[in-house]
Motif scaffolding. Structure first.
Motif, PDB file in Angstrom:
ATOM      1  N   ALA A  13       1.015  -1.313  -0.130  1.00 34.72           N
ATOM      2  CA  ALA A  13      -0.056   0.084   0.079  1.00 34.72           C
ATOM      3  C   ALA A  13       1.042   1.305   0.082  1.00 34.72           C
ATOM      4  O   ALA A  13       0.485   2.459  -0.253  1.00 34.72           O
ATOM      5  CB  ALA A  13      -0.811  -0.084   1.045  1.00 34.72           C
ATOM      6  N   LYS A  57       0.315   3.341  -2.959  1.00 40.40           N
ATOM      7  CA  LYS A  57      -0.710   4.472  -2.942  1.00 40.40           C
ATOM      8  C   LYS A  57      -0.278   5.679  -1.965  1.00 40.40           C
ATOM      9  O   LYS A  57      -0.667   6.641  -2.323  1.00 40.40           O
ATOM     10  CB  LYS A  57      -1.863   3.515  -2.423  1.00 40.40           C
ATOM     11  N   ASN A  96      -8.039   5.965   6.591  1.00 39.79           N
ATOM     12  CA  ASN A  96      -8.359   4.881   5.565  1.00 39.79           C
ATOM     13  C   ASN A  96      -7.547   5.202   4.284  1.00 39.79           C
ATOM     14  O   ASN A  96      -8.201   6.167   3.764  1.00 39.79           O
ATOM     15  CB  ASN A  96      -9.926   4.981   5.524  1.00 39.79           C
ATOM     16  N   GLU A 113      -7.507   3.700   1.709  1.00 38.58           N
ATOM     17  CA  GLU A 113      -8.248   3.361   0.345  1.00 38.58           C
ATOM     18  C   GLU A 113      -9.076   4.721   0.268  1.00 38.58           C
ATOM     19  O   GLU A 113      -9.274   5.140  -1.112  1.00 38.58           O
ATOM     20  CB  GLU A 113      -8.943   2.170   0.438  1.00 38.58           C
ATOM     21  N   GLU A 114      -9.773   5.327   1.235  1.00 36.70           N
ATOM     22  CA  GLU A 114     -10.323   6.477   1.218  1.00 36.70           C
ATOM     23  C   GLU A 114      -9.795   7.512   0.606  1.00 36.70           C
ATOM     24  O   GLU A 114     -10.281   8.542  -0.362  1.00 36.70           O
ATOM     25  CB  GLU A 114     -11.303   6.818   2.197  1.00 36.70           C
ATOM     26  N   TYR A 130      -6.957   7.576  -0.859  1.00 33.65           N
ATOM     27  CA  TYR A 130      -6.517   7.356  -2.115  1.00 33.65           C
ATOM     28  C   TYR A 130      -7.324   7.948  -3.279  1.00 33.65           C
ATOM     29  O   TYR A 130      -6.998   8.368  -4.489  1.00 33.65           O
ATOM     30  CB  TYR A 130      -6.225   5.746  -2.650  1.00 33.65           C
TER      31      TYR A 130
END
Length: 366
Positions: A268, A271, A290, A292-293, A295
């Motif tokens: 990760a 990212k 978070n 993913e959020e 990103y």
């Protein structure tokens, strides 16, 4: 067997055709040319050549050999034997490795003609030791241990030398590459800065640090710039941004109640390299914790919104499919569905209002 170490000419030392490293060679295992090709491809012999060529052969690591007529078969130490035979001219590198090996030969100060050996009566006497050494007993140092060792070498033998000379000299010492030496030492500097600051009073200890995350992150240009480093080998780090180093350690090593870190797996970090290049993404990561959020904010607001809406639609499609296969529902599930419906209506109404306002402005402009 005699416990006495004997120095034997390398021309009398032969590779072991039964060595497990040579299993891919099949009936070519007895060929010196095939063995050297195999070693240079897979066994990092060139790195070992650099080290031996600079420092000489360490007598504390004798080869383990078995007498075979007037010669000796090296049961343990074939990689070291290959490095020395290439250094002293007993063997010539294959064409595809000729140039890189020649560079090492041109710079080598040491080219041993004899090697320390312990002579055994038969191969079986050595087998158990080999199993212990390579399977259960000997472990490679982790990256933090390597970095600390390099710093000790630097402080002891190379004080005052310029950075390029330092990296090149240390690389020869350990049989590695200069850029990797610089990466390890710079990563160690960041680690020591954090340790001296008591890891910024984060809820973590030294045991929580996986040093490889630091070295991996410095391989990414956005992260090094965000930290205030010139590059991944910025040993001095005069412009180091402590607040960002604090964030990095928090994301990498602080665990929640479930034992999870914000970064999660090291892959990760790719990212994160994109996230730190966008202030809005960094702010989101601090707020949401978070990755993913966060990103989603790296592609600009419009693209992030488009992706978020697509993900929401996909998730709701899955929910609908599951609903059709379920006969009984809870009050909590009904509450979730009601909240989703309310948020969905708000999203739709807001988009419609903004689009209507935009259309009205366009008409006025005409």
């Amino acid at each position: 067997m005699s416990n006495e170490i004997k120095y034997i000419e390398t021309s009398k030392l032969e590779f072991d055709p039964e060595n497990p490293r040579f299993y891919r060679l099949n009936d070519r295992a007895g060929s010196d040319t095939a063995v050297i090709e195999e070693m240079l491809d897979d066994e990092s012999v060139q790195d070992l050549m650099l080290s031996i060529g600079e420092q000489g052969y360490f007598p504390g690591e004798p080869l383990l050999v078995v007498k075979k007529g007037k010669k000796f078969v090296v049961v343990e130490g074939n990689r070291r034997l290959a490095a020395v035979k290439l250094l002293n001219g007993d063997l010539v590198a294959p064409k595809k490795k000729e140039k890189s090996v020649q560079i090492i030969l041109d710079e080598a100060l040491q080219k041993p003609q004899q090697l320390p050996c312990l002579v055994y009566d038969n191969r079986e006497d050595v087998l158990r030791y080999i199993g212990y050494r390579h399977i259960t007993g000997v472990k490679e140092w982790d990256s933090l241990s390597k970095a600390k060792y390099l710093k000790e070498l630097s402080d002891t033998f190379y004080q005052g030398v310029d950075k390029d000379t330092l990296f090149k000299s240390l690389a020869k010492e350990i049989g590695s590459k200069p850029y990797y030496v610089g990466l390890l030492l710079t990563s160690l500097h960041l680690y020591e800065v954090a340790a001296d600051a008591n890891f910024f009073d984060l809820p973590m200890t030294e045991k929580d640090v996986d040093f490889s995350y630091i070295t991996t992150s410095l391989g990414y240009k956005n992260i090094t710039s965000w930290l205030g480093l010139e590059d991944r080998t910025d040993l001095v780090a005069n412009d180091l941004v402590l607040d960002n180093l604090n964030k990095l350690f928090a994301w990498f090593f602080v665990r929640d109640q479930q034992g999870e870190t914000i970064i999660g797996e090291s892959r990760a970090i790719t990212k994160l390299n994109q996230i730190v290049a966008h202030d809005s993404a960094v702010e989101n990561l601090i707020k949401s914790k978070n990755i993913e959020e966060a990103y989603l904010y790296t592609n600009g607001q419009e693209e992030a919104l488009e992706k978020a809406l697509e993900q929401a639609e996909t998730s709701l499609t899955v929910v609908w499919d599951m609903l059709l296969k379920t006969a009984k529902f809870t009050e909590r599930q009904e509450s979730h569905a009601s909240e989703i419906a309310n948020i969905s209506r708000k999203i739709k109404r807001h988009i419609e209002d903004v689009r209507d306002d935009y259309r009205d402005v366009r008409k006025e402009d005409r």
